[in-house]
Design a protein around this motif. Sequence first.
Motif, PDB file in Angstrom:
ATOM      1  N   LEU A 193       1.187  -1.328  -0.272  1.00 38.09           N
ATOM      2  CA  LEU A 193      -0.240   0.027  -0.024  1.00 38.09           C
ATOM      3  C   LEU A 193       1.032   1.129  -0.137  1.00 38.09           C
ATOM      4  N   ALA A 194       1.921   1.421   0.648  1.00 42.14           N
ATOM      5  CA  ALA A 194       2.640   2.233   0.672  1.00 42.14           C
ATOM      6  C   ALA A 194       3.501   2.992  -0.658  1.00 42.14           C
ATOM      7  N   ALA A 195       4.052   1.088  -0.878  1.00 41.16           N
ATOM      8  CA  ALA A 195       4.400   1.520  -2.388  1.00 41.16           C
ATOM      9  C   ALA A 195       3.901   1.947  -3.495  1.00 41.16           C
ATOM     10  N   HIS A 196       2.522   1.567  -3.150  1.00 41.52           N
ATOM     11  CA  HIS A 196       1.866   2.024  -3.856  1.00 41.52           C
ATOM     12  C   HIS A 196       1.042   3.006  -4.365  1.00 41.52           C
ATOM     13  N   TYR A 197       1.164   3.969  -2.851  1.00 41.27           N
ATOM     14  CA  TYR A 197       0.801   5.273  -2.234  1.00 41.27           C
ATOM     15  C   TYR A 197       2.140   6.095  -3.404  1.00 41.27           C
ATOM     16  N   ALA A 198       2.864   5.508  -3.250  1.00 42.67           N
ATOM     17  CA  ALA A 198       4.291   6.180  -3.908  1.00 42.67           C
ATOM     18  C   ALA A 198       4.749   6.885  -5.433  1.00 42.67           C
ATOM     19  N   LEU A 199       4.541   5.806  -5.832  1.00 45.68           N
ATOM     20  CA  LEU A 199       4.787   5.498  -7.425  1.00 45.68           C
ATOM     21  C   LEU A 199       3.537   5.940  -8.200  1.00 45.68           C
ATOM     22  N   ALA A 200       2.817   5.483  -7.524  1.00 41.90           N
ATOM     23  CA  ALA A 200       1.548   5.660  -8.178  1.00 41.90           C
ATOM     24  C   ALA A 200       1.440   7.538  -8.004  1.00 41.90           C
ATOM     25  N   HIS A 201       2.103   8.008  -7.116  1.00 40.01           N
ATOM     26  CA  HIS A 201       0.945   9.890  -6.461  1.00 40.01           C
ATOM     27  C   HIS A 201       2.165  10.712  -5.767  1.00 40.01           C
ATOM     28  N   THR A 202       3.436  10.149  -5.608  1.00 35.16           N
ATOM     29  CA  THR A 202       3.971  11.253  -4.865  1.00 35.16           C
ATOM     30  C   THR A 202       5.478  11.876  -6.488  1.00 35.16           C
ATOM     31  N   ARG A 203       5.538  12.394  -6.198  1.00 33.68           N
ATOM     32  CA  ARG A 203       6.631  13.579  -7.558  1.00 33.68           C
ATOM     33  C   ARG A 203       7.853  12.494  -7.006  1.00 33.68           C
ATOM     34  N   PHE A 204       8.161  11.774  -6.349  1.00 36.36           N
ATOM     35  CA  PHE A 204      10.008  11.953  -6.132  1.00 36.36           C
ATOM     36  C   PHE A 204       9.676  10.988  -6.977  1.00 36.36           C
ATOM     37  N   PHE A 205       9.120   9.480  -6.693  1.00 30.15           N
ATOM     38  CA  PHE A 205       9.121   8.867  -6.897  1.00 30.15           C
ATOM     39  C   PHE A 205       8.312   8.476  -8.905  1.00 30.15           C
ATOM     40  N   ARG A 206       7.680   9.638  -9.078  1.00 31.58           N
ATOM     41  CA  ARG A 206       7.046   9.646 -10.336  1.00 31.58           C
ATOM     42  C   ARG A 206       8.492   9.672 -11.319  1.00 31.58           C
ATOM     43  N   GLN A 207       9.483  10.299 -10.367  1.00 29.92           N
ATOM     44  CA  GLN A 207      10.586  10.236 -11.590  1.00 29.92           C
ATOM     45  C   GLN A 207      11.237   9.191 -12.241  1.00 29.92           C
ATOM     46  N   TYR A 208      11.086   7.837 -12.014  1.00 32.43           N
ATOM     47  CA  TYR A 208      10.992   6.690 -12.053  1.00 32.43           C
ATOM     48  C   TYR A 208      11.006   6.485 -13.823  1.00 32.43           C
ATOM     49  N   TYR A 209       9.861   6.827 -13.647  1.00 36.18           N
ATOM     50  CA  TYR A 209       8.629   6.660 -14.575  1.00 36.18           C
ATOM     51  C   TYR A 209       9.382   7.049 -16.203  1.00 36.18           C
ATOM     52  N   TYR A 210       9.982   8.179 -15.913  1.00 35.29           N
ATOM     53  CA  TYR A 210      10.504   9.237 -16.829  1.00 35.29           C
ATOM     54  C   TYR A 210      12.008   9.043 -16.440  1.00 35.29           C
ATOM     55  N   ILE A 211      12.590   8.013 -15.574  1.00 38.99           N
ATOM     56  CA  ILE A 211      14.047   7.980 -16.307  1.00 38.99           C
ATOM     57  C   ILE A 211      14.197   5.973 -17.125  1.00 38.99           C
ATOM     58  N   GLY A 212      12.713   5.766 -16.344  1.00 41.51           N
ATOM     59  CA  GLY A 212      12.734   4.535 -17.070  1.00 41.51           C
ATOM     60  C   GLY A 212      12.651   4.395 -19.051  1.00 41.51           C
ATOM     61  N   SER A 213      11.803   5.387 -18.739  1.00 38.85           N
ATOM     62  CA  SER A 213      11.538   5.599 -20.265  1.00 38.85           C
ATOM     63  C   SER A 213      11.916   6.236 -21.117  1.00 38.85           C
ATOM     64  N   ASN A 214      13.084   7.002 -20.691  1.00 40.96           N
ATOM     65  CA  ASN A 214      13.830   7.713 -21.965  1.00 40.96           C
ATOM     66  C   ASN A 214      15.102   8.178 -20.751  1.00 40.96           C
ATOM     67  N   ALA A 215      16.207   8.149 -20.261  1.00 32.79           N
ATOM     68  CA  ALA A 215      17.109   7.823 -19.559  1.00 32.79           C
ATOM     69  C   ALA A 215      18.124   8.790 -19.703  1.00 32.79           C
ATOM     70  N   LYS A 216      17.543   9.191 -20.822  1.00 31.76           N
ATOM     71  CA  LYS A 216      18.802  10.751 -21.799  1.00 31.76           C
ATOM     72  C   LYS A 216      18.190  12.056 -22.147  1.00 31.76           C
TER      73      LYS A 216
END
Lengths: 334, 507
Positions: A193-216
Amino acid sequence: MTEPRPSPVTAGTIQTAAASRPSRRRVWSRELALALLTLSIILVFSILFPVSFRSTANFSAILRNLAFEGILAIGMMIMMVGGVFDLSVGAMASLAGVITGWLMKVAGVPVPLAVIGGLAAAAFGGFLNGFIVAKVRVNALITTLGTMGVFQGLALLIGGPGITFLPDSFTRFGQAEHLGLQAPVWFMIGLALAAHYALAHTRFFRQYYYIGSNAKAAHLSGLHVERLQIISFTLMGLIAGLAGIIYSSRIATASSTVGVGAELQAITAVILGGASLTGGKGTIWGAMIGVFFMALMKNVLIISRVSSEWQGIILGAVLVLAVALDSVMNRKKL
Amino acid sequence: MRNGTSLLAMRGIHKRFPGVHALKGVDLEVQAGEVHAVVGENGAGKSTLMHILAGVYRPDEGTIAFRGRSNVVIADEHSAQQLGIAIVFQERSLFGPLSVAENVFAGRQPVNRWGKIDRRALYDRTRVCLRRVALAVEPEVSVEHLSPAQQQLVEVAKALSVGARLIIFDEPTAALTETETSALFRVIAQLQSQGVGIIYISHRLEEIFQIADRVTVLKDGAGQGTRIVRETHPGELICRMVGRDLALLQRQSRGEPNTNPVRLEVAGLNDAEEFRGSRPYLQEISFQIRGGEILVLAGLAGAGRTELALSLFGVRPRASGEIRVDGRRVNIHSPAEAIEAGLGYAPEDRKDSGLFLDRSIAQNVVAARLNDFGAWWFKDRQGETVTEEFRRKLRVACTNVNQPVQELSGGNQQKIVLARWLLVDPKVLIVDEPTRGIDVGAKAEVHSVLRELASRGTAVIVISSDLPEVLAVADRVLVLCDGRIVGELKGDEASEEKVMRCATISR
C-alpha cells in the motif's frame, strides 16, 4: 511509424470531443488481463476441488508462501519502472537474515539493534550495487550477478548452513497472526500500500517512470538520473533485508540459502504484472497480482497432482507466453 | 591524372520514393584514375545516387555502364562488390572486436583443405593490402584499438582486397584531424595512380579543390553540371548548390538594432582536455545574446554546434569558460543546474533524447517542471489542464493529451518538446535542429513559436543546417567550423552564399 497529420477539420472535431470528455487511461492493461485470468483460475478450481482448494487454510497457505517473494517484488517493481533490475536480492535477503541472526545469537546484541544492523548491511549492499551501476557504469545485470555471488558467499561464511533457535522476542513478530493471516503477509500488504501510494502519487517516485522511459531525455530535462538510480538500488537492498529478516523471524531460523532463486521469481512476477525489461512501465498493484498469480499457479498444480517437473515447464511457458503476447500487441500498434 | 578511359557512366538516373522524386535524371561519369567530387546540400540526392551504385537501391530509369559493359544491373550489395564498386561509409561498418585481418577478409578468409582458417596466409595477404593503403599496423590488432583514420584505411584495404576499381568516399574526413586528412589524401593519390576511380563526397569545398579532378553538383535531385575543378572556383559551386527560390520562408529579421539587456554571455569557453584530438574540439568560444533575439548557429555537420549547446547545458565537460546569465556568473555542471540557471535545451534527436515516447503528451510536457505539481500527491489533472492550453496554442493535432507521444507525427512531437520548454519559460532557450524531418506547414508554425517566445524577452539560440531556415529566423548568425566561431553575420545581411562560404572555406 507516425500517423499522418489529420486535416484541420477532423483535428478540430476530435479536439472538441476530447476536451469535453477527456479519456484518462486505457482500460485494458496487462494488470487487468492477469487479474481476470487469476479470477477465472480461482473460479474453475473452486468448482473442480471444492474441498482442497476452496478452503481458508489453503488460501492462508498460499499467501504465507508468497509473502517473501511478494516483498521482494515490490522493490523489484520500483527498480524495473526505472529501467534496471537487481539479481542480488535473494542473496541479499539471506545475508541480512544471517547477519541479524548472528548479531543476536552469537554477538549477543539486543534484538532491535540486531535488526537494525541487518537492515543497514542490506541497504549498504544495495547502495554498493547502485554506485557501481550509476557511477562506474557497469551494466546492472553484470553488477548484480557479481554481487549476488558475493552476498551469497558472505551469508554462508557468517551463518554456515543457518543460525537456528532464534530468541522468542524476535520470532514473536514473524509468527504472530491476525485475522488468519501471518505477520509477513500483513507486512507485505502494508508495504504494498505504501509503495503503491509512493509510485502512483508522489513526485519523487514519478521520476522513475521518466528515467525508465528515456534516461537521456530525463537527464536533459534536469532529473538527477544517477542519484535516483543509487537511491532505488539502496531501497531495494533495504526491502530485501526486510524480507529476509521477517522470514527468519517466522521460521525462527536465519537460513543462508532462503533467497536462492527468489530474485528470478520476483522478476518473473513483476514482468507478468506489467513491467518491461526496458523500463518505464508497471504498477505495484500489477506486481502484487503477478506474485499472487504465480503462487496460485503453483498451488493449483500441486492440488491437481501435476508433478514438479511439469510445474517448472508450465510456469516458464506462461511467462514467455505473456510477454510474447504483449510484444505482438505492441508491434501491431506501431 | 585521369587517363581518358571511362570507368563509370550513369545516364538519366531517376529514383522515386513514395512522395519524393529523389533523383531527376542525373548523369555521372567517372574515369579510371580520376578523383570525381560530388557536392550538394543535405537532401540533394548524393546518398541516393551512391546507394544505387552500392546496390542498395535500384534506379527507376536510366542506364549504368561500368568498365566497358553497358547496361549493368547492380541488383544488390553483393553484385556491386563483384563488379568492383566499394563504398567507404561515413559510419564505418567494421567489426570492432575482431582483428584487422578478419575485417579485411570478412567472410573470405583463406582456408586449408579442412575448412580451417589459414592464419599465416590470412596475415600475409592482409599485410599486402595494408601496404597499398600505407597503414602500418599489425594484422592481428583489434580494429577497435585503431583511430578513426586508421579504421577508415582498413575499410579502404578491404575494398582493395575484393579488387575494387571504383571506391566511393562518403565524407571521409568528417572525423579526421588535419594530419590524418593529408595522410588519407596521399593514399587517395596512390590509388589514383593505380588506375582506381574515386568518387569523393564532401561538404568541405577546400578539400575538393585540393584533390579532385572534376566535380559534379547536385541540387534537389537534379544534376547542375560537371566542371573541371581547375576551371571553377568555390563561389560558382556554392551558387550552383544553393540557388533556389526563397519565397517559401519569409525573412523575419527587420535588421533593427536590439537594445535589450544581454541575457547570456559566454567568454573563452574551451572543451575539456579529454576531447583534444577529436573533432570538433571547442576552442575560445565567446559570444553574447540579448533578450528578444534569435541567434542561429550555422555550420556544417561536425562543426561543433551541438557540442557547444551540450557544453553550455552542462552535459559536455568544459576546461574553461565563463557563462553569465543576466550578468550573473553561473556554475553549470549538469542539465539540472543549467535549468536552474535559466537555460533550456531541446535536443536534435527528438526520439533519442527529447521525448518519453511511451508516456502521454501531458507527462512529456510537465517533465522539466515536476516541482510545480505537488510533491506528495502529484496533480496529474493540473498537468493535463496546462498541456491542454499548449495544445490549443501550438495547434497540436492529437486526440487528447493522454495519448502517448509516439502516436503523433514528427511536427506535433516537436511541438510537444517546445511546449515542455515554454512551460519552463527559460531565459535562454537553445533549440537544436527544430524542424528536421517535419513538413513545411509545421516548420512555419515552429518558427512563429520561436519568434513569439523571443518577443516576450527570451533569448533564443537556434542550431540549424537548413539554410533557408537560417535566413528566415535569424536576427544574427554565428558560423562555426571545427569548434570555433569563424564568422558573424547580421540577419538582414546574411545570404546562403555568405553562410556557406564562411562554413566551408574559412578553416
